[in-house]
Scaffold this motif. Sequence first.
Motif, PDB file in Angstrom:
ATOM      1  N   ASP A  57     -11.458 -18.920 120.229  1.00  0.00           N
ATOM      2  CA  ASP A  57     -10.025 -18.911 120.558  1.00  0.00           C
ATOM      3  C   ASP A  57      -9.150 -18.982 119.301  1.00  0.00           C
ATOM      4  OD1 ASP A  57     -10.752 -18.885 123.282  1.00  0.00           O
ATOM      5  OD2 ASP A  57     -10.805 -21.077 123.339  1.00  0.00           O
ATOM      6  N   GLY A  58      -9.614 -18.370 118.206  1.00  0.00           N
ATOM      7  CA  GLY A  58      -8.827 -18.299 116.980  1.00  0.00           C
ATOM      8  C   GLY A  58      -8.839 -19.548 116.113  1.00  0.00           C
ATOM      9  N   SER A  62     -14.994 -26.788 115.184  1.00  0.00           N
ATOM     10  CA  SER A  62     -14.848 -28.215 114.871  1.00  0.00           C
ATOM     11  C   SER A  62     -13.420 -28.699 115.137  1.00  0.00           C
ATOM     12  CB  SER A  62     -15.251 -28.497 113.426  1.00  0.00           C
ATOM     13  OG  SER A  62     -14.511 -27.702 112.534  1.00  0.00           O
ATOM     14  N   THR A  63     -12.438 -27.861 114.843  1.00  0.00           N
ATOM     15  CA  THR A  63     -11.040 -28.219 115.105  1.00  0.00           C
ATOM     16  C   THR A  63     -10.786 -28.311 116.605  1.00  0.00           C
ATOM     17  OG1 THR A  63     -10.332 -27.142 113.062  1.00  0.00           O
ATOM     18  CG2 THR A  63      -8.638 -27.509 114.733  1.00  0.00           C
ATOM     19  N   LEU A  64     -11.309 -27.334 117.355  1.00  0.00           N
ATOM     20  CA  LEU A  64     -11.148 -27.365 118.808  1.00  0.00           C
ATOM     21  C   LEU A  64     -11.788 -28.607 119.416  1.00  0.00           C
ATOM     22  CD1 LEU A  64     -11.787 -23.635 119.766  1.00  0.00           C
ATOM     23  CD2 LEU A  64      -9.635 -24.889 119.964  1.00  0.00           C
ATOM     24  N   ILE A 104     -18.907 -14.878 106.349  1.00  0.00           N
ATOM     25  CA  ILE A 104     -17.820 -15.837 106.571  1.00  0.00           C
ATOM     26  C   ILE A 104     -16.578 -15.104 107.063  1.00  0.00           C
ATOM     27  CG2 ILE A 104     -16.266 -17.479 105.458  1.00  0.00           C
ATOM     28  CD1 ILE A 104     -18.662 -18.160 103.570  1.00  0.00           C
ATOM     29  N   THR A 105     -16.225 -14.013 106.392  1.00  0.00           N
ATOM     30  CA  THR A 105     -15.034 -13.249 106.761  1.00  0.00           C
ATOM     31  C   THR A 105     -15.152 -12.686 108.182  1.00  0.00           C
ATOM     32  OG1 THR A 105     -14.680 -12.661 104.450  1.00  0.00           O
ATOM     33  CG2 THR A 105     -13.572 -11.303 106.105  1.00  0.00           C
ATOM     34  N   SER A 106     -16.344 -12.230 108.565  1.00  0.00           N
ATOM     35  CA  SER A 106     -16.529 -11.655 109.887  1.00  0.00           C
ATOM     36  C   SER A 106     -16.387 -12.692 110.993  1.00  0.00           C
ATOM     37  CB  SER A 106     -17.894 -10.987 110.000  1.00  0.00           C
ATOM     38  OG  SER A 106     -18.934 -11.955 110.080  1.00  0.00           O
ATOM     39  N   ARG A 107     -16.583 -13.959 110.677  1.00  0.00           N
ATOM     40  CA  ARG A 107     -16.499 -15.032 111.674  1.00  0.00           C
ATOM     41  C   ARG A 107     -15.097 -15.590 111.765  1.00  0.00           C
ATOM     42  NH1 ARG A 107     -21.193 -15.085 114.191  1.00  0.00           N
ATOM     43  NH2 ARG A 107     -21.081 -17.259 114.736  1.00  0.00           N
ATOM     44  N   SER A 108     -14.203 -15.146 110.887  1.00  0.00           N
ATOM     45  CA  SER A 108     -12.842 -15.676 110.862  1.00  0.00           C
ATOM     46  C   SER A 108     -11.963 -15.063 111.918  1.00  0.00           C
ATOM     47  CB  SER A 108     -12.206 -15.428 109.505  1.00  0.00           C
ATOM     48  OG  SER A 108     -12.949 -16.062 108.500  1.00  0.00           O
TER      49      SER A 108
END
Length: 108
Positions: A57-58, A62-64, A104-108
């Motif tokens: 969800d963007g 860990s933040t969610l 990393i970039t693809s998972r952002s």
Amino acid sequence: GEGGTFIGEDKNNKRIVIVDDVITSGLTKFDDIESLKAAGYEIVGIVIIFDREDKRDGKKASTLLQEKLGIPLRACLTMSTFATELRRMNILPPGQLNTLESYITSRS
């Protein structure tokens, strides 16, 4: 838990910190936390050794998780800081480092 048991359990203290090796999607943590709450524990924090920084969800998982549960969550190491340190140390061939950074970039 390790193999379904608690490590360092103190029957007199129901306030605990969860320590886990890795967070990817964060989904399994919800089940673990619900089980602990059902057993009468109060989770006061979560420490993750390695945060892969996968997003849902963007936002980082860990933040969610932290936002949804209202529990402080800290990672000892993130995928981004790991890649930054590998670049700084200059120990990986450029192709491997580029592959990691592309991941990393693809998972952002």
